[in-house]
Write a protein that holds these residues in place. Structure first.
Motif, PDB file in Angstrom:
ATOM      1  N   LEU A 133       0.819  -1.207   0.000  1.00 24.05           N
ATOM      2  CA  LEU A 133       0.000   0.000   0.000  1.00 24.05           C
ATOM      3  C   LEU A 133       0.859   1.266   0.000  1.00 24.05           C
ATOM      4  N   GLU A 134       1.968   1.235   0.725  1.00 26.37           N
ATOM      5  CA  GLU A 134       2.859   2.399   0.746  1.00 26.37           C
ATOM      6  C   GLU A 134       3.408   2.685  -0.647  1.00 26.37           C
ATOM      7  N   GLN A 135       3.825   1.652  -1.348  1.00 26.54           N
ATOM      8  CA  GLN A 135       4.347   1.819  -2.699  1.00 26.54           C
ATOM      9  C   GLN A 135       3.267   2.342  -3.643  1.00 26.54           C
ATOM     10  N   LEU A 136       2.071   1.798  -3.500  1.00 29.69           N
ATOM     11  CA  LEU A 136       0.959   2.218  -4.359  1.00 29.69           C
ATOM     12  C   LEU A 136       0.608   3.679  -4.119  1.00 29.69           C
TER      13      LEU A 136
ATOM     14  N   GLU B 226       3.476   5.984  -5.574  1.00 31.41           N
ATOM     15  CA  GLU B 226       3.561   5.977  -7.035  1.00 31.41           C
ATOM     16  C   GLU B 226       2.406   6.737  -7.694  1.00 31.41           C
ATOM     17  N   LEU B 227       1.208   6.607  -7.136  1.00 33.42           N
ATOM     18  CA  LEU B 227       0.035   7.242  -7.741  1.00 33.42           C
ATOM     19  C   LEU B 227      -0.325   8.576  -7.087  1.00 33.42           C
ATOM     20  N   GLY B 228       0.292   8.872  -5.948  1.00 25.66           N
ATOM     21  CA  GLY B 228      -0.020  10.130  -5.262  1.00 25.66           C
ATOM     22  C   GLY B 228      -1.446  10.171  -4.767  1.00 25.66           C
ATOM     23  N   ALA B 229      -1.939   9.018  -4.322  1.00 22.83           N
ATOM     24  CA  ALA B 229      -3.321   8.916  -3.848  1.00 22.83           C
ATOM     25  C   ALA B 229      -3.355   8.016  -2.620  1.00 22.83           C
ATOM     26  N   THR B 230      -4.414   8.127  -1.849  1.00 23.58           N
ATOM     27  CA  THR B 230      -4.562   7.315  -0.645  1.00 23.58           C
ATOM     28  C   THR B 230      -4.918   5.885  -1.030  1.00 23.58           C
ATOM     29  N   ALA B 231      -4.091   4.930  -0.599  1.00 19.60           N
ATOM     30  CA  ALA B 231      -4.303   3.518  -0.932  1.00 19.60           C
ATOM     31  C   ALA B 231      -4.968   2.807   0.243  1.00 19.60           C
ATOM     32  N   HIS B 232      -5.753   1.790  -0.075  1.00 16.81           N
ATOM     33  CA  HIS B 232      -6.464   1.091   0.987  1.00 16.81           C
ATOM     34  C   HIS B 232      -6.702  -0.373   0.650  1.00 16.81           C
ATOM     35  N   LEU B 233      -6.799  -1.177   1.689  1.00 17.56           N
ATOM     36  CA  LEU B 233      -7.190  -2.587   1.593  1.00 17.56           C
ATOM     37  C   LEU B 233      -8.496  -2.732   2.351  1.00 17.56           C
ATOM     38  N   ALA B 234      -9.474  -3.389   1.741  1.00 21.19           N
ATOM     39  CA  ALA B 234     -10.776  -3.538   2.388  1.00 21.19           C
ATOM     40  C   ALA B 234     -11.262  -4.974   2.249  1.00 21.19           C
ATOM     41  N   ILE B 235     -12.151  -5.378   3.151  1.00 21.85           N
ATOM     42  CA  ILE B 235     -12.774  -6.691   3.095  1.00 21.85           C
ATOM     43  C   ILE B 235     -14.284  -6.531   3.181  1.00 21.85           C
ATOM     44  N   ALA B 236     -14.999  -7.559   2.763  1.00 22.38           N
ATOM     45  CA  ALA B 236     -16.449  -7.578   2.912  1.00 22.38           C
ATOM     46  C   ALA B 236     -16.772  -8.112   4.300  1.00 22.38           C
ATOM     47  N   ASP B 237     -17.545  -7.355   5.049  1.00 26.35           N
ATOM     48  CA  ASP B 237     -17.973  -7.756   6.389  1.00 26.35           C
ATOM     49  C   ASP B 237     -19.493  -7.719   6.404  1.00 26.35           C
ATOM     50  N   GLY B 238     -20.106  -8.866   6.166  1.00 26.02           N
ATOM     51  CA  GLY B 238     -21.557  -8.887   6.009  1.00 26.02           C
ATOM     52  C   GLY B 238     -21.953  -8.157   4.743  1.00 26.02           C
TER      53      GLY B 238
END
Length: 214
Positions: A91-94, A97-109
Motif C-alpha cells: 500500500l505504501e508503494q501504491l 507511485e500514484l499520489g493517492a490514498t491507498a487502501h485494503l478492504a474486506i467484505a464484512d456482512g
C-alpha cells in the motif's frame, strides 16, 4: 460404539468442507445443495450442519438457507492485524507511485470495511480515509470490487462521487479471495487523471493475493 481416529478425521474434514462452502456463498445454501456440491448424503450433511449450528459457526435463516454464523467471528478476530501488517508495504508503494490514498478492504456482512489505509507523503493535497470506515457493499468501485472478489473474479472498477462527493475511486478485487472477499485500491480527487492507473492497481492486487492468500 467407539469412534475410530480415522472416522473422527473424516468427520472433521467433511465439517470443514461444509463450513468453507457455506462461508463462500453470498445467498446461502440448502442442505440439498451442500449434499450435491460435496457428494455427501443428506443424512451426513444434516448431522454436520446440526453440529455447526450448535457451535454458531453456521446459522439457518427463516427460509431455511444456511449462512456463516457469528461464531466464525471469534475464529477470525486476528485477521485484521494480519491483513494490515501484510499489506502495509504494498500500500505504501501504491500510494507514493500514484499520489493517492491507498487502501485494503474486506467484505464484512453487507458492508465494505477498510482494514488498512496509507496516505501519500509527498502530495500537496490528497483525500484522507480512516481505517475502520464502513460503506455499503455493492456501492462505488470499492463495493463492486468486493462483490467481484466474492465471486472469484479479478476485475478493476472505477467510480466517481458515489461514496464521497468530489472523490474518485479505482479498486481491484483480489484474485482467490472467495472465502474472504478482499480488494485493494486508491481514492483521489475527482479531477485527477486516473486513466492509466488500472494496470498498477491490478499488479498490487496480484501481489497482495500472493502475500495474504498464499
Amino acid at each position: 460404539m467407539t469412534t475410530k481416529p480415522g472416522d473422527t478425521s473424516q468427520t472433521l474434514g467433511r465439517g470443514l468442507d461444509v463450513l468453507e462452502l457455506v462461508a463462500a456463498s453470498t445467498e446461502g445454501l440448502t442442505p440439498a445443495q451442500i449434499s450435491t456440491e460435496l457428494g455427501l448424503s443428506r443424512t451426513i450433511v444434516y448431522r454436520l450442519v446440526g453440529t455447526l449450528v450448535e457451535h454458531r459457526l453456521v446459522r439457518r435463516n427463516a427460509e431455511g438457507l444456511l449462512t456463516a454464523g457469528l461464531g466464525t467471528v471469534s475464529l477470525s478476530q486476528n485477521i485484521a492485524p494480519t491483513l494490515r501488517n501484510g499489506s502495509r508495504e504494498v500500500l505504501e508503494q501504491l500510494a507514493e507511485e500514484l499520489g493517492a490514498t491507498a487502501h485494503l478492504a474486506i467484505a464484512d456482512g453487507e458492508e465494505a470495511l477498510a482494514i488498512s489505509v496509507v496516505e501519500p507523503r509527498t502530495t500537496t493535497f490528497h483525500l484522507a480515509y480512516r481505517p475502520g470506515s464502513r460503506t455499503p457493499l455493492g456501492v462505488g468501485a470499492l463495493g463492486r470490487a468486493l462483490l467481484a472478489a466474492r465471486e472469484g473474479r479479478a476485475e478493476v472498477f472505477e467510480s466517481e462521487g458515489e461514496l464521497i462527493a468530489g472523490a474518485k475511486g479505482v479498486v481491484a478485487s483480489i484474485p482467490g479471495s472467495v472465502g474472504l472477499a478482499c480488494c485493494v485500491g486508491v481514492v483521489t480527487l475527482a479531477a485527477a487523471d486516473t486513466s492509466t492507473w488500472a494496470p498498477r492497481i491490478e499488479a498490487a492486487a496480484r501481489e497482495l493475493g500472493e502475500i495474504l492468500l498464499g
